[in-house]
Design a protein around this motif. Structure first.
Motif, PDB file in Angstrom:
ATOM      1  N   VAL A 175      42.942  29.465  49.771  1.00  0.00           N
ATOM      2  CA  VAL A 175      42.724  29.162  48.348  1.00  0.00           C
ATOM      3  C   VAL A 175      42.478  27.655  48.144  1.00  0.00           C
ATOM      4  CG1 VAL A 175      43.735  29.333  46.052  1.00  0.00           C
ATOM      5  CG2 VAL A 175      44.192  31.118  47.735  1.00  0.00           C
ATOM      6  N   ASP A 195      37.812  27.396  59.816  1.00  0.00           N
ATOM      7  CA  ASP A 195      39.029  28.208  59.708  1.00  0.00           C
ATOM      8  C   ASP A 195      39.078  29.114  60.930  1.00  0.00           C
ATOM      9  OD1 ASP A 195      40.929  30.401  58.826  1.00  0.00           O
ATOM     10  OD2 ASP A 195      40.916  29.186  57.013  1.00  0.00           O
ATOM     11  N   ARG A 197      39.998  32.114  60.842  1.00  0.00           N
ATOM     12  CA  ARG A 197      39.612  33.468  60.435  1.00  0.00           C
ATOM     13  C   ARG A 197      38.091  33.476  60.215  1.00  0.00           C
ATOM     14  NH1 ARG A 197      41.471  34.847  55.519  1.00  0.00           N
ATOM     15  NH2 ARG A 197      41.670  32.655  54.964  1.00  0.00           N
ATOM     16  N   GLN A 238      40.445  24.308  69.771  1.00  0.00           N
ATOM     17  CA  GLN A 238      40.096  23.939  68.389  1.00  0.00           C
ATOM     18  C   GLN A 238      39.960  22.419  68.253  1.00  0.00           C
ATOM     19  OE1 GLN A 238      42.864  25.262  65.364  1.00  0.00           O
ATOM     20  NE2 GLN A 238      41.775  24.173  63.757  1.00  0.00           N
TER      21      GLN A 238
HETATM   22  P1  NAD Z   1      47.425  29.629  53.748  1.00  0.00           P
HETATM   23  O1  NAD Z   1      47.860  28.564  52.811  1.00  0.00           O
HETATM   24  O2  NAD Z   1      48.435  30.478  54.415  1.00  0.00           O
HETATM   25  O3  NAD Z   1      46.557  28.943  54.905  1.00  0.00           O
HETATM   26  C1  NAD Z   1      45.430  28.139  54.596  1.00  0.00           C
HETATM   27  C2  NAD Z   1      44.328  28.460  55.565  1.00  0.00           C
HETATM   28  O4  NAD Z   1      44.617  27.888  56.845  1.00  0.00           O
HETATM   29  C3  NAD Z   1      44.080  29.935  55.804  1.00  0.00           C
HETATM   30  O5  NAD Z   1      42.749  30.238  55.447  1.00  0.00           O
HETATM   31  C4  NAD Z   1      44.317  30.097  57.306  1.00  0.00           C
HETATM   32  O6  NAD Z   1      43.440  31.044  57.899  1.00  0.00           O
HETATM   33  C5  NAD Z   1      44.021  28.706  57.804  1.00  0.00           C
HETATM   34  N1  NAD Z   1      44.535  28.362  59.141  1.00  0.00           N
HETATM   35  C6  NAD Z   1      45.680  28.722  59.772  1.00  0.00           C
HETATM   36  N2  NAD Z   1      45.772  28.153  60.993  1.00  0.00           N
HETATM   37  C7  NAD Z   1      44.643  27.398  61.132  1.00  0.00           C
HETATM   38  C8  NAD Z   1      44.152  26.551  62.164  1.00  0.00           C
HETATM   39  N3  NAD Z   1      44.804  26.374  63.299  1.00  0.00           N
HETATM   40  N4  NAD Z   1      42.965  25.934  61.942  1.00  0.00           N
HETATM   41  C9  NAD Z   1      42.251  26.109  60.813  1.00  0.00           C
HETATM   42  N5  NAD Z   1      42.673  26.888  59.809  1.00  0.00           N
HETATM   43  C10 NAD Z   1      43.845  27.528  59.970  1.00  0.00           C
HETATM   44  O7  NAD Z   1      46.314  30.555  53.087  1.00  0.00           O
HETATM   45  P2  NAD Z   1      46.168  31.002  51.564  1.00  0.00           P
HETATM   46  O8  NAD Z   1      45.378  30.002  50.839  1.00  0.00           O
HETATM   47  O9  NAD Z   1      47.508  31.344  51.048  1.00  0.00           O
HETATM   48  O10 NAD Z   1      45.272  32.315  51.714  1.00  0.00           O
HETATM   49  C11 NAD Z   1      45.461  33.241  52.757  1.00  0.00           C
HETATM   50  C12 NAD Z   1      44.543  34.411  52.540  1.00  0.00           C
HETATM   51  O11 NAD Z   1      44.988  35.219  51.474  1.00  0.00           O
HETATM   52  C13 NAD Z   1      43.109  34.064  52.218  1.00  0.00           C
HETATM   53  O12 NAD Z   1      42.275  34.976  52.868  1.00  0.00           O
HETATM   54  C14 NAD Z   1      43.007  34.295  50.751  1.00  0.00           C
HETATM   55  O13 NAD Z   1      41.680  34.583  50.337  1.00  0.00           O
HETATM   56  C15 NAD Z   1      43.911  35.504  50.629  1.00  0.00           C
HETATM   57  N6  NAD Z   1      44.413  35.653  49.260  1.00  0.00           N
HETATM   58  C16 NAD Z   1      44.321  36.891  48.674  1.00  0.00           C
HETATM   59  C17 NAD Z   1      44.793  37.069  47.374  1.00  0.00           C
HETATM   60  C18 NAD Z   1      44.714  38.394  46.711  1.00  0.00           C
HETATM   61  O14 NAD Z   1      44.071  39.271  47.210  1.00  0.00           O
HETATM   62  N7  NAD Z   1      45.391  38.587  45.604  1.00  0.00           N
HETATM   63  C19 NAD Z   1      45.370  35.998  46.702  1.00  0.00           C
HETATM   64  C20 NAD Z   1      45.462  34.763  47.349  1.00  0.00           C
HETATM   65  C21 NAD Z   1      44.991  34.611  48.643  1.00  0.00           C
END
Ligand code: NAD
Length: 375
Positions: A175, A195, A197, A238
């Motif tokens: 996000v 990322d 993913r 990475q």
């Molecule tokens: P987060 O804060 O847990 O992590 C941030 C990002 O860091 C993630 O995209 C993760 O893949 C990435 N990451 C982890 N290790 C890494 C590395 N070594 N190098 C590079 N990147 C790395 O993530 P978030 O913002 O809380 O979101 C997680 C997921 O949940 C996302 O896919 C988001 O779209 C999804 N999401 C869904 C909903 C919903 O459906 N209601 C709401 C919010 C978020």
């Protein structure tokens, strides 16, 4: 039914009640009280207080008389000692690190909801405070970095010469990362992102940024969409893949998090030192251990002219909007489980949202992961 909103710690600029949500609570005939001596910065809230629609009380009185207590940052052990059993405390709780605090809630038979544990489902989106705050944090990260950068972000073609666009590299595209990309693009920067993913590649491209491909072998994500931790070997791959991109970037923003675990260390001091003096790094994961070697919580560190920002409250840089959306998350949560007939919060433990975010209730642990770690 009384809901109490205590003062946050001094460094906190956000608040969990706004004039708008207060009016909605009052419509439900809920009594509201706010702790005395808070600089509220919300005209409608001030007006409701002046009209005596909201009570102003001492912290002790508020904690003792509340049925529900709502705030952003966790309460202290002292606070918990003053709260009556069966009260509901709602805030961010950092439940996987605050084992003792959670145990205190359980022992005192206080119900507690951790805003971090609201599930990532469609129905829960309106209560998802991690997302509402991460979105504004991503925005603030770019604004703060661009303020410290000694360059402009957009390309400018002037009679006095052409200024090339600054380069921004976003590591971690959840996000916060997506909003950081969008904000940097709006400011005219050339943006790249990575990322673990691979599914985010299309999202990055749709914002007009370039996705950096690094072959890490198999990477996994949880059913909630969170990344799983990489192996040491994958982290090394990475770092190798990111070295050059970092060295060529003016701003690097890291948001990489692994749910419930310390943040992965992905930018080494060697990578920092390979950047041009005057460049800026924002370590958005600083409060969970940091993605950048040398970053420090609440500090701006200068390493050979490269500034590393470790601001742990980026949403707090835009408190009006971060309070607005957090207060909405809180209202939507209470509204979702509000029983009009009994004028009380209904603990439906079969409900998927509540079964996740409720940490303690009637002397028991409820969230399965917290239960497993604490029992
Ligand atoms: P987060 O804060 O847990 O992590 C941030 C990002 O860091 C993630 O995209 C993760 O893949 C990435 N990451 C982890 N290790 C890494 C590395 N070594 N190098 C590079 N990147 C790395 O993530 P978030 O913002 O809380 O979101 C997680 C997921 O949940 C996302 O896919 C988001 O779209 C999804 N999401 C869904 C909903 C919903 O459906 N209601 C709401 C919010 C978020």
């Amino acid at each position: 039914m009384n809901i109490f909103f205590p003062k946050e710690q001094d460094s906190e600029t956000r608040f969990s009640l706004t004039g708008e949500t207060a009016q909605k609570f009052l419509k439900k005939n809920i009594n509201l009280s706010i702790q005395e001596n808070i600089n509220l910065q919300d005209a409608l809230l001030e007006k409701l207080i002046e009209e005596n629609s909201i009570n102003i009380v001492s912290r002790e009185e508020g904690l003792k008389s509340a049925n529900i207590i709502c705030n952003l940052n966790k309460l202290s052990f002292d606070d918990i000692a003053k709260i009556n059993p069966d009260t509901l405390a709602i805030s961010f709780l950092d439940p996987f690190n605050e084992k003792q605090l959670i145990e205190e809630f359980r022992k005192k038979s206080i119900s507690s909801i951790s805003m971090e544990l609201i599930p990532r489902t469609t129905r829960a989106q309106k209560m998802d405070a991690l997302s509402s705050q991460a979105n504004l944090a991503g925005y603030s990260a770019v604004i703060i970095a661009s303020n410290l950068l000694e360059k402009a972000l957009p390309m400018m073609m002037t009679a006095a010469g052409t200024i090339s666009p600054s380069k921004v590299f976003v590591v971690g595209v959840g996000v916060a990362g997506l909003q950081a990309i969008a904000t940097a693009k709006r400011l005219g920067a050339r943006v790249e992102a990575f990322d673990t993913r691979p599914v985010v590649e299309d999202q990055v491209k749709s914002l007009g940024a370039r996705f950096i491909k690094i072959d890490l072998g198999e990477t996994e994500e949880t059913n909630q969409g969170y990344a799983k931790a990489l192996t040491e070997e994958q982290i090394k791959k990475q770092q190798e893949g990111m070295k050059k991109v970092c060295a060529n970037s003016d701003i690097v923003i890291t948001t990489a998090q692994v749910f419930g675990r310390p943040a992965p260390k992905i930018i080494t001091s060697e990578m920092v030192q390979a950047m041009q003096p005057g460049s800026v790094i924002v370590d958005m994961a600083v409060s969970s251990g940091g993605n950048v070697e040398g970053s420090q919580m609440g500090e701006i560190i200068d390493i050979k002219g490269v500034k590393i920002i470790g601001n742990s409250n980026l949403p707090g840089e835009v408190p009006t909007h971060s309070s607005q959306v957090y207060a909405n998350n809180i209202y939507n949560l209470i509204d979702e489980f509000w029983d009009e007939e009994t004028s009380s919060f209904k603990y439906d433990l079969n409900d998927e949202i509540l079964a996740n975010c409720l940490v303690t209730h009637r002397g028991n642990y409820i969230n399965a992961s917290v239960k497993e770690r604490n029992e």
